[in-house]
Design a protein around this motif. Structure first.
Motif, short mmCIF file in Angstrom:
data_model
loop_
_atom_site.label_atom_id
_atom_site.label_comp_id
_atom_site.label_asym_id
_atom_site.label_seq_id
_atom_site.Cartn_x
_atom_site.Cartn_y
_atom_site.Cartn_z
N LEU A 320 0.81 -1.22 0.00
CA LEU A 320 0.00 0.00 0.00
C LEU A 320 0.84 1.27 0.00
CD1 LEU A 320 -3.01 -0.79 2.34
CD2 LEU A 320 -3.02 -0.46 -0.14
N GLU A 321 1.93 1.28 0.75
CA GLU A 321 2.77 2.48 0.80
C GLU A 321 3.33 2.82 -0.58
OE1 GLU A 321 6.68 4.24 3.18
OE2 GLU A 321 5.79 2.33 3.78
N GLN A 322 3.79 1.80 -1.29
CA GLN A 322 4.30 2.03 -2.64
C GLN A 322 3.19 2.46 -3.57
OE1 GLN A 322 6.18 -1.39 -4.39
NE2 GLN A 322 6.53 -0.39 -6.36
N GLU A 323 2.03 1.83 -3.48
CA GLU A 323 0.90 2.18 -4.34
C GLU A 323 0.44 3.61 -4.08
OE1 GLU A 323 -0.90 -2.36 -4.75
OE2 GLU A 323 -1.56 -1.03 -3.14
N HIS A 324 0.43 3.99 -2.80
CA HIS A 324 0.05 5.35 -2.44
C HIS A 324 1.01 6.36 -3.06
CE1 HIS A 324 -1.00 8.86 -0.02
NE2 HIS A 324 -2.03 8.20 0.49
N ALA A 325 2.29 6.09 -2.97
CA ALA A 325 3.29 6.99 -3.53
C ALA A 325 3.17 7.09 -5.05
CB ALA A 325 4.69 6.52 -3.14
N THR A 326 2.89 5.96 -5.70
CA THR A 326 2.73 5.96 -7.16
C THR A 326 1.54 6.80 -7.58
OG1 THR A 326 3.76 3.78 -7.38
CG2 THR A 326 2.36 4.51 -9.19
N VAL A 327 0.41 6.62 -6.90
CA VAL A 327 -0.79 7.40 -7.23
C VAL A 327 -0.53 8.89 -7.03
CG1 VAL A 327 -3.18 7.86 -6.56
CG2 VAL A 327 -2.38 5.51 -6.73
N GLU A 328 0.13 9.25 -5.95
CA GLU A 328 0.41 10.67 -5.69
C GLU A 328 1.33 11.26 -6.75
OE1 GLU A 328 1.75 11.07 -1.60
OE2 GLU A 328 -0.27 11.76 -1.09
N ARG A 329 2.31 10.48 -7.21
CA ARG A 329 3.23 10.99 -8.24
C ARG A 329 2.49 11.23 -9.54
NH1 ARG A 329 8.66 7.93 -10.64
NH2 ARG A 329 9.25 9.62 -12.10
N ILE A 330 1.62 10.30 -9.93
CA ILE A 330 0.87 10.46 -11.17
C ILE A 330 -0.11 11.62 -11.06
CG2 ILE A 330 -0.85 9.34 -12.67
CD1 ILE A 330 0.59 6.68 -12.00
N LEU A 331 -0.75 11.77 -9.91
CA LEU A 331 -1.66 12.90 -9.70
C LEU A 331 -0.92 14.23 -9.81
CD1 LEU A 331 -3.92 11.73 -6.73
CD2 LEU A 331 -4.62 12.09 -9.10
N LEU A 332 0.29 14.29 -9.27
CA LEU A 332 1.07 15.52 -9.36
C LEU A 332 1.35 15.87 -10.82
CD1 LEU A 332 2.71 17.83 -8.12
CD2 LEU A 332 4.64 16.24 -7.94
N GLU A 333 1.72 14.87 -11.60
CA GLU A 333 1.98 15.11 -13.02
C GLU A 333 0.72 15.63 -13.71
OE1 GLU A 333 5.41 11.61 -13.55
OE2 GLU A 333 3.32 11.22 -14.11
N ASP A 334 -0.41 15.03 -13.42
CA ASP A 334 -1.66 15.45 -14.05
C ASP A 334 -2.10 16.83 -13.55
OD1 ASP A 334 -2.26 13.35 -15.82
OD2 ASP A 334 -3.02 12.10 -14.19
N ARG A 335 -1.93 17.09 -12.27
CA ARG A 335 -2.37 18.37 -11.72
C ARG A 335 -1.60 19.53 -12.35
NH1 ARG A 335 -1.38 17.41 -6.70
NH2 ARG A 335 0.39 18.77 -6.26
N ILE A 336 -0.30 19.36 -12.51
CA ILE A 336 0.52 20.41 -13.13
C ILE A 336 0.11 20.59 -14.59
CG2 ILE A 336 2.86 20.99 -13.86
CD1 ILE A 336 3.86 19.57 -11.31
N SER A 337 -0.09 19.49 -15.29
CA SER A 337 -0.46 19.56 -16.70
C SER A 337 -1.82 20.22 -16.90
CB SER A 337 -0.47 18.15 -17.29
OG SER A 337 -0.92 18.16 -18.63
N CYS A 338 -2.80 19.84 -16.08
CA CYS A 338 -4.16 20.39 -16.23
C CYS A 338 -4.18 21.88 -15.91
CB CYS A 338 -5.14 19.63 -15.36
SG CYS A 338 -5.56 17.98 -15.99
N ALA A 339 -3.38 22.31 -14.93
CA ALA A 339 -3.32 23.74 -14.62
C ALA A 339 -2.77 24.53 -15.81
CB ALA A 339 -2.46 23.98 -13.38
N ALA A 340 -1.79 23.96 -16.50
CA ALA A 340 -1.23 24.63 -17.67
C ALA A 340 -2.25 24.66 -18.81
CB ALA A 340 0.04 23.91 -18.12
#
Length: 385
Positions: A320-340
């Motif tokens: 779960l810890e690894q899965e949580h970190a992976t989801v957060e990393r992907i969300l960060l990439e999407d959040r930055i992209s969508c803001a742009a």
């Protein structure tokens, strides 16, 4: 950047209608005003969110009578409450006295709902049972002061509500994807963690981003693209309330099979499956696990995103810890992209662009919006043209 209101909402609605009449193979994106104009969002609140089935959360996260899930929906704060008979009811959180919020944000449990402002008290079903000193008011009608109650359905473990008393039932309109969801055991998956974020983007920018993987090669170059390459994406015909596409994995990759009696096909273990349920839910199946996304507009250029991670019973907790970190990393990439993307759409020179065949879900979503916003209740077939 906060967009200024566009006074030409009718013109935007007409443009939305016109673009959806073109063959879907030649589809273009929505007019930029659909993403930046506060006036257009006001139309969406009235014609879309006040009339459609909106996802609140997972029924299993409220197992005991009195458990509830709060949701600041696009039409106001509500709460899904487990009733004494085991059913689920969706109630307004706004006290019928002077509007104070009942319950807590997020989730909680209660024997009764007591207003923190003046101690008006409600049963779990919304019935008003206590109103201090109101017997002195001859105009007070206790029966007329129960909490508004909305239609509620539980589909594949998700709780939905609808403020429209005349809307068709939800489940029969999603039968086309019921077998897919059953194969993944969606109804029985357990919530393991959740993430809540605020994105600087219109809700449709965020929703569309989650419904296509054409952006893997640009946004997720080191995370998703190496495993689920953009050029392998396969889009299926959607339906009245959904879109669906697959992102097959590179040869040699496969998700772990679920514990116990496996019902997944071999193909299910070798691809991402992304299912969009209009207007505010996206489910991404990754083998035996699934991620769900709920999108809620705040303003024309800000959105709240709730993300839940679901696993089968017996899932390895050490992962779960690894899965949580992976989801957060992907969300960060999407959040930055969508803001742009949002900043670009707010520019004076923003325009509609042609869509790739790998963005078929986006074209289908546009047709859904046109059917709800531009021409009343008319529904366009996603496969038309």
């Amino acid at each position: 950047m906060t967009a200024q209101a566009n006074p030409s909402v009718p013109a935007t609605l007409e443009a939305l209608y016109v673009l959806t009449r073109a063959p879907i193979a030649a589809a273009v994106s929505l007019p930029p005003a659909c993403y930046v104009d506060p006036g257009f969002l006001a139309v969406e609140r009235e014609r879309l969110f006040a009339r459609e089935w909106l996802c609140i959360g997972r029924a299993a996260d409220m197992p005991v009578p009195g458990d509830y899930l709060s949701y600041d929906s696009a039409i106001g704060p509500v709460m899904a409450v487990r009733q004494k008979d085991g059913s689920v009811a969706t109630l307004s959180r706004s006290c019928r006295h002077r509007g104070a919020l009942l319950g807590s944000d997020g989730a909680g449990t209660a024997r009764l709902f007591v207003c923190p402002y003046h101690k008006w008290t409600y049963e779990l079903d919304g019935t008003l049972i206590g109103a201090p000193t109101m017997h002195r008011n001859p105009a007070f009608d206790r029966a007329a002061c129960s909490l508004p109650r909305f239609r509620t359905e539980v589909w594949q473990g998700f709780v939905f509500f609808n403020a429209n008393p005349d809307a068709p039932e939800l489940a029969p309109r999603l039968t086309a994807v019921s077998e897919l969801c059953a194969r993944h055991g969606l109804d029985a998956l357990e919530s393991r963690f959740a993430i809540d974020e605020k994105w600087d983007a219109n809700w449709k920018v965020a929703f569309e981003n989650s419904c296509e993987t054409y952006h893997h090669m640009g946004v997720h170059t080191a995370t998703l693209e190496p495993v689920f390459p953009t050029l392998g994406v396969v889009c299926e015909d959607g339906g009245d309330l959904h879109n669906l596409h697959y992102a097959p994995a590179n040869p040699g990759f496969a998700f772990d099979a679920p514990p116990g009696d496996a019902t997944l096909l071999d193909d299910d273990l070798r691809r991402l499956v992304i299912l969009g349920i209009y207007p505010n839910l996206v489910i991404a199946f990754s083998g035996a696990t699934a991620t769900w996304f709920r999108f809620t507009p705040i303003t024309a250029d800000t959105t709240t995103l709730h993300v839940g991670w679901l696993t089968p019973v017996g899932h390895d907790p050490l992962r779960l810890e690894q899965e949580h970190a992976t989801v957060e990393r992907i969300l960060l990439e999407d959040r930055i992209s969508c803001a742009a993307v949002q900043r670009g759409l707010a520019g004076r020179d923003a325009s509609q662009g042609p869509l790739s065949p790998l963005e078929r879900p986006i074209a289908e979503f546009a047709r859904y919006l046109a059917g709800r916003l531009a021409v009343g209740e008319t529904v366009f077939s996603p496969a038309e043209g």
